[in-house]
Scaffold this motif. Structure first.
Motif, mmCIF file in Angstrom:
data_model
loop_
_atom_site.group_PDB
_atom_site.id
_atom_site.type_symbol
_atom_site.label_atom_id
_atom_site.label_comp_id
_atom_site.label_asym_id
_atom_site.label_seq_id
_atom_site.Cartn_x
_atom_site.Cartn_y
_atom_site.Cartn_z
ATOM 1 N N SER A 200 25.266 21.827 -4.546
ATOM 2 C CA SER A 200 25.614 20.778 -3.598
ATOM 3 C C SER A 200 25.201 19.448 -4.198
ATOM 4 O O SER A 200 24.202 19.367 -4.908
ATOM 5 C CB SER A 200 24.893 20.995 -2.260
ATOM 6 N N TRP A 201 25.953 18.405 -3.903
ATOM 7 C CA TRP A 201 25.567 17.092 -4.391
ATOM 8 C C TRP A 201 24.268 16.631 -3.739
ATOM 9 O O TRP A 201 24.033 16.886 -2.558
ATOM 10 C CB TRP A 201 26.661 16.056 -4.115
ATOM 11 N N ALA A 202 23.441 15.977 -4.505
ATOM 12 C CA ALA A 202 22.273 15.304 -3.966
ATOM 13 C C ALA A 202 22.742 14.050 -3.228
ATOM 14 O O ALA A 202 23.915 13.660 -3.322
ATOM 15 C CB ALA A 202 21.301 14.952 -5.097
ATOM 16 N N PRO A 203 21.866 13.377 -2.478
ATOM 17 C CA PRO A 203 22.284 12.164 -1.776
ATOM 18 C C PRO A 203 22.896 11.134 -2.717
ATOM 19 O O PRO A 203 22.494 11.007 -3.877
ATOM 20 C CB PRO A 203 20.976 11.649 -1.157
ATOM 21 N N SER B 7 22.496 18.524 6.023
ATOM 22 C CA SER B 7 23.400 19.086 5.015
ATOM 23 C C SER B 7 22.606 19.643 3.843
ATOM 24 O O SER B 7 21.392 19.497 3.759
ATOM 25 C CB SER B 7 24.370 18.013 4.522
ATOM 26 N N GLU C 47 22.529 18.496 0.991
ATOM 27 C CA GLU C 47 21.945 17.453 0.146
ATOM 28 C C GLU C 47 20.439 17.337 0.396
ATOM 29 O O GLU C 47 19.714 16.782 -0.416
ATOM 30 C CB GLU C 47 22.622 16.111 0.377
ATOM 31 N N ASN C 48 19.993 17.897 1.518
ATOM 32 C CA ASN C 48 18.570 17.939 1.854
ATOM 33 C C ASN C 48 17.973 19.218 1.268
ATOM 34 O O ASN C 48 18.301 20.319 1.727
ATOM 35 C CB ASN C 48 18.395 17.911 3.365
ATOM 36 N N SER D 140 22.524 8.852 -7.007
ATOM 37 C CA SER D 140 23.613 8.877 -7.979
ATOM 38 C C SER D 140 24.112 7.463 -8.235
ATOM 39 O O SER D 140 24.913 6.925 -7.451
ATOM 40 C CB SER D 140 24.765 9.747 -7.459
ATOM 41 N N ALA E 175 23.067 16.875 -8.798
ATOM 42 C CA ALA E 175 23.369 17.959 -7.864
ATOM 43 C C ALA E 175 22.143 18.851 -7.721
ATOM 44 O O ALA E 175 21.289 18.914 -8.612
ATOM 45 C CB ALA E 175 24.551 18.786 -8.357
ATOM 46 N N TRP E 176 22.082 19.539 -6.583
ATOM 47 C CA TRP E 176 21.096 20.593 -6.390
ATOM 48 C C TRP E 176 21.741 21.928 -6.730
ATOM 49 O O TRP E 176 22.884 22.192 -6.328
ATOM 50 C CB TRP E 176 20.623 20.646 -4.941
#
Length: 272
Positions: free
Chosen positions: A145-148, A178, A180-181, A152, A262-263
């Protein structure tokens, strides 16, 4: 109809060709890292859920015995099937299907992946549970998943351009509910029954020859932005796009690196 338009196949059907052409290159290094975390061998059978144009599936094919690639977008799967046929790849099987209700039997795969797909599922808990269900005991799941956006510089600059060109375009806000957390991400992996859960940030940097190339690479395959474009009068969009590109031209030095993060969440199905 899902509240999030990105949770419906139509949004992705409409950008399938462009996504494959311009977004796959950005996704590939994250897919390669995910495969490194999957514990694969030459005998592994894996599933790639929300495969899109098959970025991870195609990278995995030379490394494993079999890949099953699934997406709810018929156009994404059609695109992937064409790539498979042209390349003569014999160990990638494709299917149109919902990652929240996989049609595969329990205990089937050695590893399961979902790259930037499960994050959009209306029922993420079902998505995680299905990944675990189809894994063999001891198998590994890797989800990205994308990070916040604040983490970026690449996406921050792009969203600033959107706001410059589109009146009222909302500023991205942190979504603590989400994936992103990282706290939520880890909790949902545990809730699905995964063990040995780890969460790793992975950062990649990208360079562009010009602001125009950056704009093309980051927006032509963007489902949300292209949806906005289709809802906008053509002349109005042309002017908005001109302003957005000009914003990038004034702030981006060609050839300079901008990063995005990303995570990668990893969990294991207990051997027993």
């Amino acid at each position: 109809m899902p509240e999030n338009p990105l949770a419906a196949p139509g949004a992705w059907d409409g950008v399938a060709a462009s996504y494959d052409e311009v977004v796959s290159d950005m996704m590939r290094p994250f897919a390669i890292r995910a495969l490194e975390l999957g514990g694969l061998t030459a005998r592994s059978r894996i599933i790639d859920v929300a495969t899109g144009p098959g970025v991870l599936a195609l990278q995995a094919a030379p490394r494993v015995a079999e890949v099953v690639a699934v997406d709810f977008s018929e156009e994404m799967i059609r695109r992937l099937r064409g790539t498979i046929m042209r390349a003569g790849i014999g160990n990638v099987l494709t299917g149109v299907g919902d990652g929240q209700r996989l049609r595969y039997a329990a205990n089937t795969f050695d590893a399961a992946f979902s790259m930037f797909g499960l994050m959009f599922f209306p029922d993420r808990a079902a998505g995680f549970a299905e990944l675990r269900r189809v894994l063999r005991p001891g198998g590994t799941a890797v989800v990205s998943s994308w990070a916040p956006i604040a983490d970026s510089p690449l996406m921050t600059l792009l969203f600033e351009a959107f706001q410059a060109g589109i009146p009222g375009f909302p500023a991205p806000q942190p979504n603590l509910d989400s994936l992103e957390n990282p706290i939520v991400f880890e909790r949902e992996l545990h809730a699905a029954g995964f063990t040995e859960v780890t969460l790793r940030p992975h950062t990649e940097s990208f360079r562009y020859d010009s602001a125009e190339q950056m704009w093309d690479r980051l927006t032509r395959g963007s489902a949300p932005l292209q949806s906005t474009r289709r809802r906008t009068d053509a002349a109005a969009w042309a002017e908005q796009e001109r302003v957005m590109i000009e914003y990038l031209r004034e702030r981006y030095e060609p050839g300079s690196a901008l990063s995005t993060t990303a995570w990668l969440g990893v969990g294991r199905k207990s051997p027993r």
